[in-house]
Structure formats: C-alpha cells, structure tokens
Design a protein around this motif. Structure first.
Motif, short mmCIF file in Angstrom:
data_model
loop_
_atom_site.label_atom_id
_atom_site.label_comp_id
_atom_site.label_asym_id
_atom_site.label_seq_id
_atom_site.Cartn_x
_atom_site.Cartn_y
_atom_site.Cartn_z
N ASN A 1 0.76 -1.24 -0.73
CA ASN A 1 -0.27 -0.43 0.14
C ASN A 1 0.93 1.64 -0.40
O ASN A 1 0.60 2.05 -0.41
N GLU A 2 1.80 1.21 0.04
CA GLU A 2 2.77 2.16 0.72
C GLU A 2 3.04 3.09 -0.83
O GLU A 2 3.52 3.38 -1.12
N LEU A 3 3.74 1.87 -1.12
CA LEU A 3 3.91 1.57 -3.25
C LEU A 3 3.68 2.41 -3.77
O LEU A 3 3.34 3.40 -4.33
N ILE B 1 -5.42 -0.42 -7.31
CA ILE B 1 -4.42 -1.06 -7.61
C ILE B 1 -4.56 -2.16 -6.81
O ILE B 1 -4.24 -2.32 -5.92
N LYS B 2 -4.61 -3.43 -8.20
CA LYS B 2 -4.21 -5.07 -7.02
C LYS B 2 -3.13 -5.24 -6.96
O LYS B 2 -1.64 -4.37 -8.09
N PHE C 1 -0.27 -5.86 -13.61
CA PHE C 1 0.03 -5.17 -14.35
C PHE C 1 0.96 -3.65 -13.88
O PHE C 1 -0.46 -2.92 -14.39
N LEU C 2 2.06 -3.49 -14.53
CA LEU C 2 2.35 -1.62 -13.70
C LEU C 2 2.20 -1.06 -15.74
O LEU C 2 1.75 -0.09 -15.55
N PHE C 3 1.90 -1.60 -16.22
CA PHE C 3 2.62 -1.44 -17.80
C PHE C 3 1.61 -1.35 -18.20
O PHE C 3 1.67 -3.17 -18.66
N THR D 1 7.16 -5.81 -12.56
CA THR D 1 5.67 -6.03 -13.17
C THR D 1 4.87 -5.49 -11.79
O THR D 1 3.84 -5.04 -13.43
N SER D 2 4.27 -5.18 -11.31
CA SER D 2 3.51 -5.48 -10.69
C SER D 2 4.23 -4.70 -9.19
O SER D 2 4.75 -5.14 -9.00
N VAL D 3 3.33 -4.35 -8.49
CA VAL D 3 3.04 -4.03 -6.96
C VAL D 3 3.77 -4.62 -5.76
O VAL D 3 5.30 -4.37 -5.32
N LYS D 4 3.26 -6.13 -7.03
CA LYS D 4 3.30 -6.96 -5.51
C LYS D 4 5.29 -7.27 -5.15
O LYS D 4 5.57 -7.70 -4.49
N THR D 5 5.24 -7.42 -7.60
CA THR D 5 7.14 -7.54 -7.49
C THR D 5 8.14 -7.21 -6.95
O THR D 5 9.27 -6.91 -6.89
#
Lengths: 86, 361
Positions: free
Chosen positions: A5-7, A25-26, A30-32, A70-74
């Motif tokens: 969440n901070e990111l 944003i999940k 995908f960020l891009f 790739t994503s917030v998780k990565t």
C-alpha cells in the motif's frame, strides 16, 4: 501500512497519476501496458528513482528490472529482499 | 515583411481566450490577482500576483495525458490550441507549420523543483521528468507533439527582447518560404523565487501597477501565455500584419501616426527609458495592469494591437489594478484613427524592440 500500500501511494504521488486511487490498484495488476495501470518508459525511470529515493534500493540490471517492475507485488518483494522490510 | 496574424490564443490573468482579453480591455472584467506571502529575512511579505490558469485544456488533451505537463506548458498548449482554432483554418500539411516560442524566464517552477530534488536527494534521485520539462525547448517539443506540427521549431530566450526576437524569426521563416505558417508564442510564469526577487527589487507594499509612473517602482509579477498563428496569406479572420520589427538602443523611430503601446510595467530600471520617449499622449497606451509584469509582456501588447486593428478601435489604458481596482465599469472605446500600432518594450540597458502592426494588406 503494508509495503504494497505504501508503494501504491508513492507511485500515484511521484508519477502524478490521475483518476486512480491506491485502492483501485491490485497487488498483482500489471504496472505497464494497456492491461495494467498503463505506465510507460518514462515512468520506469521515475520508478528507479522512487526505489532509490525512498528505500535506497538500486535497480541496475535491465533483465532483473523487467521482472521487478511487473507489479506492485514484485516491487514490494524486491524491496523486501534488498532491505529486509516487512 | 508582411506576416499576417491569422489566429490568436491567450491565457492571461483575465482568463483563457481572446474574448476574456477583450472583456478586460472593455473594462467589464478584472484580472485575477492572488495575494502570495513571500518569505524573506524580515518575515512573510504579501505580494499581489497576476495569476493565470489554463482552464479548459482537457477539451483538447485528455486529463491523464496532462500529468507530466507543468503549468507553464499547460498555458502554452492551451493558447496554441486556441490560436489555431481561432484562425478557422484547416491545416492539412502540418509539415509546413513551424513553431517559434519565446520566454523571458522559462518554466521557472519546474526548474526550481528539479533543483530541489537535486539538492535534497542527490543527483541519482533527481527527477528525470522534472529535468526534461525544465529544459526551455521542451515547450515547443511538447506543443509540436500535441498539435502534430512537424515543421522546424525553436525556443528563444532574451528577457525583454524575447517578443521582438520571436516575431522577427517567425517573419523571416515566412519570408524565406521555409514554412507556410508559424505558430508563435510568448509567455512567462510566476514562482516563489520570482516573488522573492520582486520584493528585493523594491516592490514591497506595492498594491497596483502604475505603468505610467515611470520613475516609481510599482512592479507586480504576472504570468500567462499568448500564441499567434501567422502566415503570408490574408486569412478570413486576419488581424493585420507585422509590418516591421526594429531593435536597437535609445529612442526608436515610431512610424508616423501610429498608436504606441508601451510594455512599461512599473519596473523602475526600464521605466526611465520610456520616460525619455517623445510620446503622443492621446495615442499612447499602457496595458500591463491587465496582465502583470513579465519580460514577455510585449507579446500581450501585440495581441491587444491585433485585436484593436481588427475592431478598428483603440482601447483605453486600464487606470488602476491590484488592491485599488474598481468595480468593473464599461469603458467607452475610442475609434482607432491610425492604421498601424507600434508595440515597444525596453530592457534595463535601454535596448528596445519595436514591433509595428499594420491593418492594411
């Protein structure tokens, strides 16, 4: 607040995203590209700066960066692996 | 040299579009003046600032595409879209449209924001987006992309001589046949550092620009952008032509029977040069109380001159501004007896740029 969440908040603020909230944003969106939140190559450079500025984490390897961004998780996983953050 | 002005777009403290500028000239609208507090060694000092906003830009560019575009560029973009729209021309071959823009200070806020990231976070963490937008020429690059104009593009910076340089270059491009049209524009923006500089220059406690008090310091900062579509042809809605541009030092030779617009703005260091002029009082006008003080101010006078020639009227100089501004009162417009208007701006060294517009082909 979780690192994910901070990111999300930092991405919206530092990349000046409009019409989107952190809640929309999940973690694995995908960020891009058109399928995700639609960041582009200039945003990638801003993401590199964001990680360096807020977490003192450098991303120099191009191939590694593709996966990391790739994503917030990565992104969060990468920050954790480099800093030991929770 | 006969470069016609075919379309005009304005973003000024009066609003966006030439109708808002006309309202200001007619005295039915007042400029938006926002009081800023400038931090100094003596504490916070109030400074009225002529403030503009690029309202309505999302009619031309989606909101999500505006996120990297700073205020200065937004003003330039909106005035550019308006200038082309105002011309009513269907510009098919966009490879034959050049861009010449000018600014006295450039994107000041972005430049200082970038420097802040450099100082606060180090060179590794300086923002690449802020850096890109802090480069003066990013102005024309972004306008070129947004409007799909593919001719040559150039940004000029020459403080008070900026407007004459821009119109001179654009006219030369048209004369040489380098392009069919040129989108020209000039503007400046306010930022806190400029406010600080204004206070240091002696504008503490100034509440209104009094441009004809040449030896007094009544300068207040302004911001905005004005754009022109120029071409060789006399378009349906042409506003007249740039008939001559003269630069030099000392007293310029004004064409006989011309009205004279002085870009004096309460800055004492340039005011003395206007004071030395031989002026025909009834044909001299000063409009800076409508748009505020800025190096690119002469470009706004050129827009007012073009509107005056088109309407065949000479608008009165606004008498007061700032905290002393009166309630809007309709003013009687005078008939413009002259067929040309000369717009003059001095720098503090006594160098001048004189842009003369003519209503005749």
């Amino acid at each position: 607040m979780s690192l994910e969440n901070e990111l999300k908040e930092l991405i919206i603020k530092d990349l000046k995203l409009v019409d989107i909230t952190p809640e929309e944003i999940k973690d694995d969106d995908f960020l891009f590209g058109d399928e995700g939140i639609g960041l582009d190559s200039l945003d990638a450079v801003e993401l590199v700066v964001l990680l360096q500025k807020h977490y003192q984490v450098e991303t120099k390897d191009l191939e590694e960066s593709r996966e990391v961004f790739t994503s917030v998780k990565t992104l969060a996983d990468y920050v954790r692996s480099k800093t030991g953050a929770a | 040299m006969k470069a016609s002005i075919l379309g005009i777009g304005t973003v000024t403290p009066l609003g966006c579009g030439i109708e808002t500028l006309l309202s200001g000239l007619e005295g039915t609208a007042q400029p938006n003046i926002v009081e800023h507090t400038v931090e100094t060694a003596k504490g916070g000092i109030a400074l009225p600032v002529y403030t503009s906003a690029a309202e309505g830009l999302d009619r031309f560019i989606p909101r999500n595409k505006l996120r990297r575009i700073d205020r200065f560029l937004q003003m330039a973009l909106l005035s550019s879209f308006h200038a082309i729209e105002d011309s009513g021309l269907n510009l098919e071959d966009r490879t034959r449209i050049g861009i010449v823009f000018g600014t006295g200070y450039g994107p000041l806020q972005t430049s200082f924001d970038f420097l802040d990231t450099l100082i606060d976070d180090g060179d590794k963490c300086a923002s690449p987006t802020l850096f890109a937008n802090s480069v003066h020429n990013s102005l024309v690059s972004n306008v070129s992309i947004a409007l799909k104009l593919q001719g040559p593009c150039l940004t000029l910076t020459s403080f008070e001589m900026t407007s004459s340089s821009v119109f001179s270059t654009a006219s030369a491009w048209l004369e040489e046949g380098k392009v069919d049209y040129v989108l020209t524009g000039v503007g400046d923006e306010y930022c806190e550092v400029r406010g600080y500089s204004t206070i240091l220059s002696g504008s503490e406690n100034v509440s209104a620009i009094k441009p004809s008090a040449f030896n007094d310091c009544t300068y207040l900062p302004g911001e905005g952008f004005v754009s022109f579509l120029m071409g060789k042809e006399k378009g349906r809605k042409a506003y007249g032509s740039i008939s001559s541009i003269e630069t030099g030092s000392g007293n310029p030779v004004k064409p006989d029977h011309s009205a004279l617009f002085l870009a004096a703005n309460g800055d004492r260091s340039t005011g003395c040069h206007y004071d030395n002029l031989q002026k025909g009082k009834d044909l001299t006008r000063l409009y800076s109380p409508l748009y505020g003080g800025m190096p690119a101010g002469q470009g706004f006078d050129v827009a007012i001159a073009a509107l005056s020639l088109k309407d065949g009227r000479l608008y009165p100089s606004p008498e007061v501004s700032g905290a002393e501004q009166k309630q809007a009162e309709p003013q009687i417009r005078e008939i413009l007896h002259s067929d040309s208007i000369a717009c003059l701006q001095y720098d503090d060294n006594g160098n001048f740029g004189l842009i003369t517009l003519s209503g005749k082909d």
